[in-house]
Design a protein around this motif. Sequence first.
Motif, PDB file in Angstrom:
ATOM      1  N   GLY A   1     -59.710  40.966   2.586  1.00  0.00           N
ATOM      2  CA  GLY A   1     -58.186  41.437   2.690  1.00  0.00           C
ATOM      3  C   GLY A   1     -57.657  41.286   3.854  1.00  0.00           C
ATOM      4  O   GLY A   1     -58.706  41.120   4.486  1.00  0.00           O
TER       5      GLY A   1
ATOM      6  N   GLN B   1     -52.495  44.471  -4.666  1.00  0.00           N
ATOM      7  CA  GLN B   1     -51.454  44.720  -6.053  1.00  0.00           C
ATOM      8  C   GLN B   1     -50.887  44.164  -6.884  1.00  0.00           C
ATOM      9  O   GLN B   1     -50.090  43.294  -5.889  1.00  0.00           O
ATOM     10  CB  GLN B   1     -51.332  46.493  -6.064  1.00  0.00           C
ATOM     11  CG  GLN B   1     -52.728  47.106  -5.331  1.00  0.00           C
ATOM     12  CD  GLN B   1     -52.639  48.745  -6.126  1.00  0.00           C
ATOM     13  OE1 GLN B   1     -51.924  49.389  -4.430  1.00  0.00           O
ATOM     14  NE2 GLN B   1     -52.797  49.479  -6.583  1.00  0.00           N
TER      15      GLN B   1
ATOM     16  N   ALA C   1     -59.521  43.849  -1.632  1.00  0.00           N
ATOM     17  CA  ALA C   1     -58.491  44.881  -1.277  1.00  0.00           C
ATOM     18  C   ALA C   1     -57.248  43.660  -1.007  1.00  0.00           C
ATOM     19  O   ALA C   1     -56.257  43.307  -0.224  1.00  0.00           O
ATOM     20  CB  ALA C   1     -58.431  45.597  -0.121  1.00  0.00           C
TER      21      ALA C   1
ATOM     22  N   VAL D   1     -54.487  45.167  -9.527  1.00  0.00           N
ATOM     23  CA  VAL D   1     -55.118  45.376  -9.077  1.00  0.00           C
ATOM     24  C   VAL D   1     -55.215  43.457  -9.033  1.00  0.00           C
ATOM     25  O   VAL D   1     -55.570  42.765  -9.828  1.00  0.00           O
ATOM     26  CB  VAL D   1     -56.433  45.382  -8.445  1.00  0.00           C
ATOM     27  CG1 VAL D   1     -57.025  44.478  -7.013  1.00  0.00           C
ATOM     28  CG2 VAL D   1     -56.092  46.827  -8.767  1.00  0.00           C
TER      29      VAL D   1
ATOM     30  N   VAL E   1     -65.100  43.904   3.115  1.00  0.00           N
ATOM     31  CA  VAL E   1     -63.767  44.234   2.842  1.00  0.00           C
ATOM     32  C   VAL E   1     -63.333  42.565   2.849  1.00  0.00           C
ATOM     33  O   VAL E   1     -62.558  42.017   3.674  1.00  0.00           O
ATOM     34  CB  VAL E   1     -63.238  45.080   3.609  1.00  0.00           C
ATOM     35  CG1 VAL E   1     -61.674  44.959   3.086  1.00  0.00           C
ATOM     36  CG2 VAL E   1     -64.602  46.161   3.289  1.00  0.00           C
TER      37      VAL E   1
ATOM     38  N   ALA F   1     -60.617  51.095   4.273  1.00  0.00           N
ATOM     39  CA  ALA F   1     -61.231  50.969   3.183  1.00  0.00           C
ATOM     40  C   ALA F   1     -62.378  49.946   4.151  1.00  0.00           C
ATOM     41  O   ALA F   1     -63.662  51.027   4.557  1.00  0.00           O
ATOM     42  CB  ALA F   1     -61.194  49.643   1.952  1.00  0.00           C
TER      43      ALA F   1
ATOM     44  N   ASN G   1     -63.112  48.216  -6.094  1.00  0.00           N
ATOM     45  CA  ASN G   1     -62.070  48.120  -6.166  1.00  0.00           C
ATOM     46  C   ASN G   1     -61.518  48.875  -5.004  1.00  0.00           C
ATOM     47  O   ASN G   1     -61.685  50.441  -4.691  1.00  0.00           O
ATOM     48  CB  ASN G   1     -60.735  48.287  -7.242  1.00  0.00           C
ATOM     49  CG  ASN G   1     -58.924  48.492  -7.236  1.00  0.00           C
ATOM     50  OD1 ASN G   1     -58.837  48.331  -5.329  1.00  0.00           O
ATOM     51  ND2 ASN G   1     -58.506  48.761  -7.751  1.00  0.00           N
ATOM     52  N   ALA G   2     -61.255  48.306  -3.797  1.00  0.00           N
ATOM     53  CA  ALA G   2     -60.423  48.680  -2.453  1.00  0.00           C
ATOM     54  C   ALA G   2     -59.610  50.251  -2.072  1.00  0.00           C
ATOM     55  O   ALA G   2     -59.783  51.313  -1.929  1.00  0.00           O
ATOM     56  CB  ALA G   2     -60.147  48.534  -1.738  1.00  0.00           C
ATOM     57  N   VAL G   3     -58.796  49.805  -3.470  1.00  0.00           N
ATOM     58  CA  VAL G   3     -58.308  51.136  -3.935  1.00  0.00           C
ATOM     59  C   VAL G   3     -58.221  52.642  -4.434  1.00  0.00           C
ATOM     60  O   VAL G   3     -57.859  53.264  -4.166  1.00  0.00           O
ATOM     61  CB  VAL G   3     -56.614  50.620  -4.710  1.00  0.00           C
ATOM     62  CG1 VAL G   3     -56.084  51.604  -5.088  1.00  0.00           C
ATOM     63  CG2 VAL G   3     -55.820  50.125  -3.838  1.00  0.00           C
TER      64      VAL G   3
ATOM     65  N   THR H   1     -54.504  48.089   3.217  1.00  0.00           N
ATOM     66  CA  THR H   1     -55.914  48.701   2.083  1.00  0.00           C
ATOM     67  C   THR H   1     -56.812  47.998   2.677  1.00  0.00           C
ATOM     68  O   THR H   1     -58.046  49.290   2.792  1.00  0.00           O
ATOM     69  CB  THR H   1     -55.023  48.188   1.089  1.00  0.00           C
ATOM     70  OG1 THR H   1     -54.246  48.736   0.132  1.00  0.00           O
ATOM     71  CG2 THR H   1     -56.897  48.893  -0.032  1.00  0.00           C
ATOM     72  N   ALA H   2     -57.067  46.507   3.239  1.00  0.00           N
ATOM     73  CA  ALA H   2     -58.249  46.233   3.508  1.00  0.00           C
ATOM     74  C   ALA H   2     -58.799  47.034   4.616  1.00  0.00           C
ATOM     75  O   ALA H   2     -60.084  47.473   4.851  1.00  0.00           O
ATOM     76  CB  ALA H   2     -58.256  44.869   3.995  1.00  0.00           C
TER      77      ALA H   2
END
Length: 448
Positions: A281, A380, A377, A241, A279, A289, A254-256, A285-286
């Motif tokens: 990002g 990765q 986010a 990440v 958040v 989340a 970590n959003a993941v 993913t952002a």
Amino acid sequence: MAIGQFAKGVAAGRLDPEQYAENFSDLHEPFTEHEARVEADRCYFCYDAPCMNACPTQIDIPMFIRQIATENPLGSAKTIFDQNILGGMCARVCPTETLCEEACVREAAEGKPVQIGRLQRYATDVAISQDVQFYERAPRSGKRVAVVGAGPAGLACAHRLAMHGHDVTVFDAREKPGGLNEYGIAAYKSVDGFAQAEVDYLVEIGGIAIENGKALGREIALSGLVADYDAVFLGMGLGGVNDLHAEGEDAAVNAVDFIAELRQASDLSALPVGRRVVVIGGGMTAIDAAVQSKLLGAEDVTICYRRGKENMNASVFEQDLAAANGVTIRHWLAPKRVLTEDGKVTGIELEYTMLDNARLTGTGEVLILPADQVFKAIGQTFASSALNGSGPVIALENGRIKVDAEGRTSLDRVWAGGDCVAGGEDLTVSAVAMGRDAADSINRALGA
């Protein structure tokens, strides 16, 4: 900070129990048979098929839509699966609005494309729900192939290799197969355990064994796989990440990991979420989340992105989805410091950014947003350490595995595909295409 830790302002059970089921119901209701046929009739069946050219797996889209229009959903499903054995999940998670549907002639003419993704879901759901298998294994070749990673690339590779008659063992670090399809997408995009149902459907072809809880560099080594198998395919995705490079970022989540925990939660009311969430990002993913934080009961959710709206990796559709769910998106802000008090998050300090001769730079002006939960986010990275120490080092490019046009790495008899390779698009559908094509290359190399 672990996701399950209760920090100040972070709590579970913010909503009435029945509200969780409603909030996390299917994002797009599946078509009925009648609705699918009506939508299929909108297709012009273009001779040059710009939609097909925009599909990374090159599905014959006009053909499968025509088959739906002529009441042949199983034939339609086979047309899809011939190119994309994970077509059911791709129909749910692909950014079709920037791929096939953006290229649709109806989009150019009317601003309303044929709903290709929902039609693809309709056809594949019919086949999977009826457990109709279209493929048989070729006679056993006597060759054995190891696949590392049971995500989209690895599963697509394994299925195509099994079709060619090879025996495949898939190793995966997690407790369940599926990769990002199981752990990495918003829960409302794949409901009712579809990710596992699709895996079960795929492996019914036979010749595929999946061993979970086995990670490269931990339980298995690349040198051992090369010694024990006739070929190896690496499709382990991204394990690292990116850092925020902000003071106090250890307090950020970590959003993941957050999305993975949510996807595996048996009781969403037990999952803690902040009252005020930020958040960091600008990608999918952002968005996932942020929207899911809101659906869990967060009152104030803000996405902060360091560049402008047009630079966000998340599609316009996803940005609009976030806005429709009450998420605020703020641009030209970069994190400087996660604020804490007694180890608990209280806010985040951000600096306004600007472009100076095409170079992103801070303006010196700062903003503090109150928050009791901060998610990072910002992308990765590939954790290449698992490849080292187990034999010759695989060549990397820009931090990921370097491959040629057929997915071959610098090591003999080792192929790779999906997010872990250089040039990957970080899309499920692209990973499927790379896994499928690498399998055909492996088959040729094995002389089967």
